[in-house]
Design a protein around this motif. Structure first.
Motif, PDB file in Angstrom:
ATOM      1  N   GLY A  65       0.842  -1.205   0.000  1.00 35.83           N
ATOM      2  CA  GLY A  65       0.000   0.000   0.000  1.00 35.83           C
ATOM      3  C   GLY A  65       0.867   1.239   0.000  1.00 35.83           C
ATOM      4  N   ALA A  66       2.088   1.100   0.527  1.00 33.95           N
ATOM      5  CA  ALA A  66       3.047   2.212   0.507  1.00 33.95           C
ATOM      6  C   ALA A  66       4.455   1.645   0.371  1.00 33.95           C
ATOM      7  N   ILE A  67       5.290   2.405  -0.335  1.00 36.29           N
ATOM      8  CA  ILE A  67       6.714   2.076  -0.451  1.00 36.29           C
ATOM      9  C   ILE A  67       7.463   3.209   0.223  1.00 36.29           C
ATOM     10  N   ILE A  68       8.252   2.870   1.238  1.00 37.17           N
ATOM     11  CA  ILE A  68       8.964   3.914   1.987  1.00 37.17           C
ATOM     12  C   ILE A  68      10.441   3.819   1.636  1.00 37.17           C
ATOM     13  N   LEU A  69      10.974   4.930   1.153  1.00 41.36           N
ATOM     14  CA  LEU A  69      12.353   4.950   0.670  1.00 41.36           C
ATOM     15  C   LEU A  69      13.249   5.561   1.740  1.00 41.36           C
ATOM     16  N   ALA A  70      14.107   4.730   2.345  1.00 40.50           N
ATOM     17  CA  ALA A  70      14.953   5.186   3.459  1.00 40.50           C
ATOM     18  C   ALA A  70      16.396   4.753   3.249  1.00 40.50           C
ATOM     19  N   VAL A  71      16.853   4.837   1.988  1.00 39.71           N
ATOM     20  CA  VAL A  71      18.276   4.604   1.710  1.00 39.71           C
ATOM     21  C   VAL A  71      18.961   5.957   1.561  1.00 39.71           C
ATOM     22  N   LYS A  72      20.284   5.972   1.578  1.00 37.18           N
ATOM     23  CA  LYS A  72      21.038   7.210   1.406  1.00 37.18           C
ATOM     24  C   LYS A  72      20.793   7.772   0.003  1.00 37.18           C
ATOM     25  N   PRO A  73      20.732   9.091  -0.127  1.00 35.12           N
ATOM     26  CA  PRO A  73      20.513   9.663  -1.466  1.00 35.12           C
ATOM     27  C   PRO A  73      21.582   9.227  -2.461  1.00 35.12           C
ATOM     28  N   GLN A  74      22.793   8.957  -1.972  1.00 39.77           N
ATOM     29  CA  GLN A  74      23.900   8.591  -2.864  1.00 39.77           C
ATOM     30  C   GLN A  74      23.667   7.247  -3.559  1.00 39.77           C
ATOM     31  N   VAL A  75      22.853   6.350  -2.962  1.00 42.48           N
ATOM     32  CA  VAL A  75      22.599   5.049  -3.607  1.00 42.48           C
ATOM     33  C   VAL A  75      21.189   4.998  -4.193  1.00 42.48           C
ATOM     34  N   ALA A  76      20.502   6.140  -4.169  1.00 49.69           N
ATOM     35  CA  ALA A  76      19.081   6.145  -4.540  1.00 49.69           C
ATOM     36  C   ALA A  76      18.840   5.624  -5.953  1.00 49.69           C
ATOM     37  N   SER A  77      19.638   6.086  -6.908  1.00 52.55           N
ATOM     38  CA  SER A  77      19.361   5.717  -8.309  1.00 52.55           C
ATOM     39  C   SER A  77      19.371   4.209  -8.497  1.00 52.55           C
ATOM     40  N   GLU A  78      20.454   3.554  -8.021  1.00 53.80           N
ATOM     41  CA  GLU A  78      20.535   2.098  -8.214  1.00 53.80           C
ATOM     42  C   GLU A  78      19.527   1.349  -7.340  1.00 53.80           C
ATOM     43  N   ALA A  79      19.230   1.884  -6.152  1.00 51.78           N
ATOM     44  CA  ALA A  79      18.358   1.156  -5.222  1.00 51.78           C
ATOM     45  C   ALA A  79      16.878   1.270  -5.597  1.00 51.78           C
ATOM     46  N   VAL A  80      16.485   2.425  -6.133  1.00 51.39           N
ATOM     47  CA  VAL A  80      15.067   2.696  -6.364  1.00 51.39           C
ATOM     48  C   VAL A  80      14.586   2.135  -7.704  1.00 51.39           C
ATOM     49  N   ALA A  81      15.444   2.181  -8.721  1.00 48.67           N
ATOM     50  CA  ALA A  81      15.027   1.799 -10.074  1.00 48.67           C
ATOM     51  C   ALA A  81      14.323   0.431 -10.135  1.00 48.67           C
ATOM     52  N   PRO A  82      14.835  -0.603  -9.453  1.00 54.10           N
ATOM     53  CA  PRO A  82      14.187  -1.917  -9.577  1.00 54.10           C
ATOM     54  C   PRO A  82      12.796  -2.001  -8.939  1.00 54.10           C
ATOM     55  N   LEU A  83      12.382  -0.945  -8.225  1.00 58.60           N
ATOM     56  CA  LEU A  83      11.075  -0.994  -7.542  1.00 58.60           C
ATOM     57  C   LEU A  83       9.921  -0.508  -8.419  1.00 58.60           C
ATOM     58  N   ARG A  84      10.251   0.038  -9.587  1.00 51.80           N
ATOM     59  CA  ARG A  84       9.252   0.738 -10.397  1.00 51.80           C
ATOM     60  C   ARG A  84       7.995  -0.120 -10.626  1.00 51.80           C
ATOM     61  N   HIS A  85       8.194  -1.420 -10.884  1.00 49.85           N
ATOM     62  CA  HIS A  85       7.044  -2.286 -11.217  1.00 49.85           C
ATOM     63  C   HIS A  85       6.102  -2.471 -10.024  1.00 49.85           C
ATOM     64  N   LEU A  86       6.580  -2.135  -8.802  1.00 49.17           N
ATOM     65  CA  LEU A  86       5.739  -2.337  -7.615  1.00 49.17           C
ATOM     66  C   LEU A  86       4.900  -1.109  -7.265  1.00 49.17           C
ATOM     67  N   ALA A  87       5.183   0.020  -7.957  1.00 50.22           N
ATOM     68  CA  ALA A  87       4.538   1.283  -7.565  1.00 50.22           C
ATOM     69  C   ALA A  87       3.018   1.170  -7.621  1.00 50.22           C
ATOM     70  N   GLY A  88       2.466   0.693  -8.744  1.00 49.12           N
ATOM     71  CA  GLY A  88       1.012   0.510  -8.870  1.00 49.12           C
ATOM     72  C   GLY A  88       0.247   1.618  -8.197  1.00 49.12           C
ATOM     73  N   GLY A  89      -0.655   1.245  -7.269  1.00 50.44           N
ATOM     74  CA  GLY A  89      -1.427   2.265  -6.544  1.00 50.44           C
ATOM     75  C   GLY A  89      -0.787   2.653  -5.222  1.00 50.44           C
ATOM     76  N   ALA A  90       0.475   2.288  -5.051  1.00 46.25           N
ATOM     77  CA  ALA A  90       1.125   2.544  -3.752  1.00 46.25           C
ATOM     78  C   ALA A  90       1.474   4.020  -3.577  1.00 46.25           C
ATOM     79  N   ALA A  91       1.427   4.460  -2.332  1.00 43.20           N
ATOM     80  CA  ALA A  91       1.968   5.776  -1.987  1.00 43.20           C
ATOM     81  C   ALA A  91       3.475   5.609  -1.857  1.00 43.20           C
ATOM     82  N   ILE A  92       4.223   6.476  -2.540  1.00 45.47           N
ATOM     83  CA  ILE A  92       5.692   6.418  -2.465  1.00 45.47           C
ATOM     84  C   ILE A  92       6.124   7.487  -1.471  1.00 45.47           C
ATOM     85  N   VAL A  93       6.622   7.063  -0.313  1.00 44.63           N
ATOM     86  CA  VAL A  93       7.019   8.021   0.727  1.00 44.63           C
ATOM     87  C   VAL A  93       8.543   8.009   0.814  1.00 44.63           C
ATOM     88  N   SER A  94       9.169   9.114   0.426  1.00 41.82           N
ATOM     89  CA  SER A  94      10.631   9.182   0.475  1.00 41.82           C
ATOM     90  C   SER A  94      11.086  10.085   1.606  1.00 41.82           C
TER      91      SER A  94
END
Ligand SMILES: NC(=O)c1ccc[n+]([C@@H]2O[C@H](COP(=O)([O-])OP(=O)(O)OC[C@H]3O[C@@H](n4cnc5c(N)ncnc54)[C@H](OP(=O)(O)O)[C@@H]3O)[C@@H](O)[C@H]2O)c1
Length: 270
Positions: A65-94
């Motif tokens: 229902g929500a994806i919470i992003l709590a990694v360092k900004p420096q690794v954000a690009s590599e860490a976040v990209a693989p999650l795209r397919h899960l976004a669906g109707g989820a709230a993305i909280v960074s």
């Protein structure tokens, strides 16, 4: 009885991620998948919480229902990209410093429901303060869910103007570090005046803890509480004359907050 939180995906189970997870546990969780490759994160697992080392290991049926992003900004690009397919109707909280709503939308898709937030480490004792800003695609129920998740670890304020997140990061995001530095400096100055180190540490810690508690308990503004300590022509007045010199704390604090605000803007530029 409050309903359990919907399934949640937490990217990064470090200091802030684990503090928020602890708050959600108290609030009541159904299922949380934590993605974190670090060995320490494994200890976050229990009957409701699964910890996996990479996005590939997220159970196939998992629909957060929500994806919470709590990694360092420096690794954000590599860490976040693989999650795209899960976004669906989820709230993305960074909660990542300097990662903008526009950047997050570029990762999850233009229609993604993105909430950018800035908490602080007192979240670990549920005494944090978070400022959040909801992007254009966030539905009311997604905003409510984000607020519930953030409120599990302290106070929450929403702002309309995302640009405010840069100075907020400098003031309350980093603010606990400045308070801890004050405790360190007070301790060192106490030792310089001949107070035994153990007692010096105790005096500094308890002074910061007690002052925070007094501020929390009192309706008075900080300035009034400061004045209450300051007897006319007494000892505190002498100390404050040094600290309140324009070139001392006022200018140092102003420069420090400006520098941190600028760093947040730099992080946003990538
Ligand atoms: N700390 C603060 O005061 C504070 C306050 C407000 C906001 N924030 C923001 O919160 C975020 C997290 O900060 P933090 O202090 O909690 O950092 P942290 O303790 O280092 O936590 C980040 C976690 O992410 C893990 N990680 C690294 N690469 C990953 C990946 N590809 N996928 C999933 N997890 C990965 C790290 O594992 P390893 O340790 O093994 O690398 C670590 O456990 C940052 O973006 C920061 O800007 C921090």
């Amino acid at each position: 009885m409050t309903e359990a939180l919907p399934p949640l995906l937490l990217l990064g189970g470090g200091k802030m991620g684990s503090a928020m997870l602890a708050g959600w546990r108290e609030r009541g969780i159904s299922r949380v998948v934590v993605v974190d490759p670090g060995a320490q994160a494994a200890s976050l697992a229990d009957g409701h919480v699964v910890v996996v080392a990479s996005v590939d290991a997220i159970p196939a049926d998992f629909a957060p229902g929500a994806i919470i992003l709590a990694v360092k900004p420096q690794v954000a690009s590599e860490a976040v990209a693989p999650l795209r397919h899960l976004a669906g109707g989820a709230a993305i909280v960074s909660i990542m410093a300097g990662k903008t709503i526009a950047w997050l939308a570029s990762q999850f898709g233009a229609g993604a429901a993105v909430i950018r937030a800035m908490p602080n480490t007192p979240a670990a004792v549920r005494m944090g303060i978070t400022v959040a800003c909801a992007g254009p695609n966030v539905a009311p129920d997604q905003r409510d869910l984000a607020e519930t998740l953030l409120a599990a670890v302290g106070a929450v304020a929403f702002v309309e103007d995302e640009a405010l997140l840069d100075p907020v990061t400098a003031v309350s995001g980093g603010g606990p570090a400045y308070v801890f530095l004050l405790a360190e400096l007070l301790e060192a100055a106490a030792v310089e005046q001949g107070i035994p180190p153990e007692l010096a540490r105790d005096l500094a810690r308890r002074t910061v803890i007690g002052s925070g508690a007094l501020l929390a308990a009192s309706p008075e503004p900080a300035e009034a509480l400061r004045r209450a300590v300051t007897s006319p022509n007494g000892t505190t007045e002498r100390a404050l004359a040094v600290l309140m010199e324009r070139s001392a704390w006022p200018e140092a604090m102003s420069k420090a907050i400006a520098a941190a605000t600028e760093r947040s803007r730099e992080l946003a530029r990538g």
